[in-house]
Write a protein that holds these residues in place. Structure first.
Motif: not given
Length: 182
Positions: A1-14
């Motif tokens: 399933m594609s996630l294409e589009g806008k989403h609310k997210a949070k960074p969990v690390g880098a």
């Protein structure tokens, strides 16, 4: 399933690493926190080329990175992470392979609208601009027959009812001696 589009997210690390061409890059892991894709993660890869550097640093800052030491990315996703809006698109990778993958195109601050403005107006600047443009807007809409009524102003908040002062026993007469409990 594609996630294409806008989403609310949070960074969990880098973290920092190398591309297959041995160029430095950063990977910012983002977790989607609303909608059907809640809980899914996707990584935003940013490069440090002269052209990409401003965008990579903007993305890191939007995700909570503080300071100027790229070897310390611990603030990205720290304290539960700041909520952001991510825009996911599709990319053919490797090019010409016919294999399409989700790719984080943009990381925007929540409420930024993702308009990609070089320098957004602050509230005071927006009010001044709106005042300068108001007559132009009205003239254009009047000429087109689409003159809109101004948005209603919010109702003023009611003032709280006045309350009597708290009870104070200091002014009360002393009880008779036979009612003292000791």
């Amino acid at each position: 399933m594609s996630l294409e589009g806008k989403h609310k997210a949070k960074p969990v690390g880098a973290s920092l690493g190398f591309t297959k061409d041995n160029k430095e890059q950063v990977g910012i892991v983002l977790e989607i926190i609303e909608g059907d894709a809640t809980g899914q993660t996707i990584t935003r890869y940013g490069s440090f080329s002269d052209a990409a550097l401003p965008y990579t640093l903007k993305d890191l800052r939007t995700c909570g990175w503080v300071g100027d030491d790229l070897s310390d990315l611990s603030s990205v996703g720290g304290d539960g992470g700041v909520a952001v809006e991510i825009v996911i698109g599709q990319e053919e990778y490797p090019a010409g392979s016919g294999q399409w993958h989700d790719k984080v195109k943009f990381i925007n601050a929540l409420g930024a609208g993702g308009a990609g403005l070089a320098k957004p107006l602050d509230a005071t600047q927006a009010k001044a601009f709106a005042a300068r443009m108001r007559n132009n807007v009205r003239a254009l809409e009047a000429a087109n027959g689409t003159l809109a009524k101004p948005a209603p102003k919010p109702a003023p908040k009611p003032k709280p009812a006045s309350q009597p002062p708290p009870h104070d026993d200091r002014d009360a007469p002393a009880p008779p001696d036979d009612e003292i409990p000791f």
